[in-house]
Scaffold this motif. Structure first.
Motif, PDB file in Angstrom:
ATOM      1  N   ASP A   1      -8.276  -4.215  -4.490  1.00 35.28           N
ATOM      2  CA  ASP A   1      -7.265  -4.676  -5.438  1.00 35.28           C
ATOM      3  C   ASP A   1      -5.865  -4.286  -4.946  1.00 35.28           C
ATOM      4  OD1 ASP A   1      -7.009  -1.930  -5.969  1.00 35.28           O
ATOM      5  OD2 ASP A   1      -8.218  -2.044  -7.788  1.00 35.28           O
ATOM      6  N   ILE A   2      -4.856  -4.714  -5.675  1.00 38.31           N
ATOM      7  CA  ILE A   2      -3.469  -4.469  -5.266  1.00 38.31           C
ATOM      8  C   ILE A   2      -3.137  -2.984  -5.254  1.00 38.31           C
ATOM      9  CG2 ILE A   2      -2.510  -4.775  -7.595  1.00 38.31           C
ATOM     10  CD1 ILE A   2      -0.858  -5.893  -4.304  1.00 38.31           C
TER      11      ILE A   2
ATOM     12  N   SER B   1       3.210  13.167  -2.849  1.00 43.42           N
ATOM     13  CA  SER B   1       3.529  13.066  -4.282  1.00 43.42           C
ATOM     14  C   SER B   1       4.609  12.032  -4.595  1.00 43.42           C
ATOM     15  CB  SER B   1       3.940  14.428  -4.841  1.00 43.42           C
ATOM     16  OG  SER B   1       2.893  15.343  -4.726  1.00 43.42           O
ATOM     17  N   PRO B   2       5.719  11.987  -3.856  1.00 39.41           N
ATOM     18  CA  PRO B   2       6.731  10.970  -4.164  1.00 39.41           C
ATOM     19  C   PRO B   2       6.212   9.537  -4.001  1.00 39.41           C
ATOM     20  CG  PRO B   2       7.656  12.663  -2.736  1.00 39.41           C
ATOM     21  CD  PRO B   2       6.176  12.907  -2.814  1.00 39.41           C
ATOM     22  N   TYR B   3       5.320   9.328  -3.054  1.00 38.95           N
ATOM     23  CA  TYR B   3       4.756   7.998  -2.857  1.00 38.95           C
ATOM     24  C   TYR B   3       3.882   7.608  -4.044  1.00 38.95           C
ATOM     25  CZ  TYR B   3       6.375   8.348   1.956  1.00 38.95           C
ATOM     26  OH  TYR B   3       7.154   8.472   3.065  1.00 38.95           O
ATOM     27  N   TRP B   4       3.047   8.544  -4.515  1.00 47.36           N
ATOM     28  CA  TRP B   4       2.181   8.251  -5.655  1.00 47.36           C
ATOM     29  C   TRP B   4       3.022   7.983  -6.906  1.00 47.36           C
ATOM     30  CZ3 TRP B   4      -0.941   7.051  -2.438  1.00 47.36           C
ATOM     31  CH2 TRP B   4      -1.690   7.856  -1.614  1.00 47.36           C
ATOM     32  N   LYS B   5       4.106   8.749  -7.093  1.00 47.96           N
ATOM     33  CA  LYS B   5       4.972   8.534  -8.259  1.00 47.96           C
ATOM     34  C   LYS B   5       5.624   7.151  -8.195  1.00 47.96           C
ATOM     35  CE  LYS B   5       5.998  13.387  -9.086  1.00 47.96           C
ATOM     36  NZ  LYS B   5       7.004  14.448  -8.990  1.00 47.96           N
ATOM     37  N   ALA B   6       6.042   6.737  -6.997  1.00 46.10           N
ATOM     38  CA  ALA B   6       6.659   5.417  -6.842  1.00 46.10           C
ATOM     39  C   ALA B   6       5.666   4.302  -7.156  1.00 46.10           C
ATOM     40  CB  ALA B   6       7.197   5.251  -5.425  1.00 46.10           C
ATOM     41  N   ILE B   7       4.420   4.476  -6.753  1.00 44.46           N
ATOM     42  CA  ILE B   7       3.407   3.465  -7.061  1.00 44.46           C
ATOM     43  C   ILE B   7       3.146   3.417  -8.556  1.00 44.46           C
ATOM     44  CG2 ILE B   7       0.950   2.908  -6.822  1.00 44.46           C
ATOM     45  CD1 ILE B   7       1.171   3.952  -3.908  1.00 44.46           C
ATOM     46  N   ASP B   8       3.034   4.580  -9.173  1.00 37.49           N
ATOM     47  CA  ASP B   8       2.791   4.633 -10.619  1.00 37.49           C
ATOM     48  C   ASP B   8       3.949   4.072 -11.424  1.00 37.49           C
ATOM     49  OD1 ASP B   8       0.290   5.744 -10.242  1.00 37.49           O
ATOM     50  OD2 ASP B   8       0.980   7.809 -10.496  1.00 37.49           O
TER      51      ASP B   8
ATOM     52  N   LEU C   1      -1.522  -0.885  -2.166  1.00 40.67           N
ATOM     53  CA  LEU C   1      -0.303  -0.085  -2.247  1.00 40.67           C
ATOM     54  C   LEU C   1      -0.548   1.354  -1.798  1.00 40.67           C
ATOM     55  CD1 LEU C   1       1.153  -1.373  -5.629  1.00 40.67           C
ATOM     56  CD2 LEU C   1       2.104  -1.760  -3.338  1.00 40.67           C
ATOM     57  N   GLU C   2      -1.697   1.907  -2.202  1.00 38.34           N
ATOM     58  CA  GLU C   2      -2.029   3.267  -1.778  1.00 38.34           C
ATOM     59  C   GLU C   2      -2.191   3.346  -0.264  1.00 38.34           C
ATOM     60  OE1 GLU C   2      -5.511   4.050  -4.083  1.00 38.34           O
ATOM     61  OE2 GLU C   2      -4.357   4.591  -5.880  1.00 38.34           O
ATOM     62  N   SER C   3      -2.831   2.349   0.308  1.00 33.78           N
ATOM     63  CA  SER C   3      -3.010   2.300   1.755  1.00 33.78           C
ATOM     64  C   SER C   3      -1.666   2.206   2.471  1.00 33.78           C
ATOM     65  CB  SER C   3      -3.889   1.108   2.122  1.00 33.78           C
ATOM     66  OG  SER C   3      -4.038   0.996   3.510  1.00 33.78           O
ATOM     67  N   ALA C   4      -0.779   1.359   1.952  1.00 33.52           N
ATOM     68  CA  ALA C   4       0.560   1.232   2.549  1.00 33.52           C
ATOM     69  C   ALA C   4       1.326   2.541   2.455  1.00 33.52           C
ATOM     70  CB  ALA C   4       1.330   0.107   1.862  1.00 33.52           C
TER      71      ALA C   4
END
Length: 85
Positions: free
Chosen positions: A49-50, A76-83, A54-57
């Protein structure tokens, strides 16, 4: 060709893989583009799924950052940006 695998930021020995490696990313690019073509032309469903994309990217971008900075990167900053998206 030889492929070397080593954890960034760790004092571990490298793992070496020898043998024939065909195409980009050891042949992985061809597999992905073939499947993508089937998704477009044959209406085959996506394998992920999308959010997974995004997590892979994010992990790929963080790997590049770690390589350029030669240090471990906090995801952590990447996960926050995705969320937040």
């Amino acid at each position: 060709r030889n492929v070397e695998l080593r954890k960034i930021g760790f004092e571990e020995e490298s793992n070496h893989f020898e043998g024939e490696i065909k195409g980009g990313h050891a042949g992985g690019d061809e597999i992905f583009t073939d499947y993508w073509s089937k998704m477009i032309h044959e209406d085959v469903p996506s394998l992920s799924d999308i959010e997974t994309g995004l997590e892979s990217a994010a992990v790929c971008i963080a790997c590049d950052e770690a390589m350029l900075k030669n240090q471990i990167v906090d995801l952590s900053p990447y996960w926050k940006a995705i969320d937040a998206g």
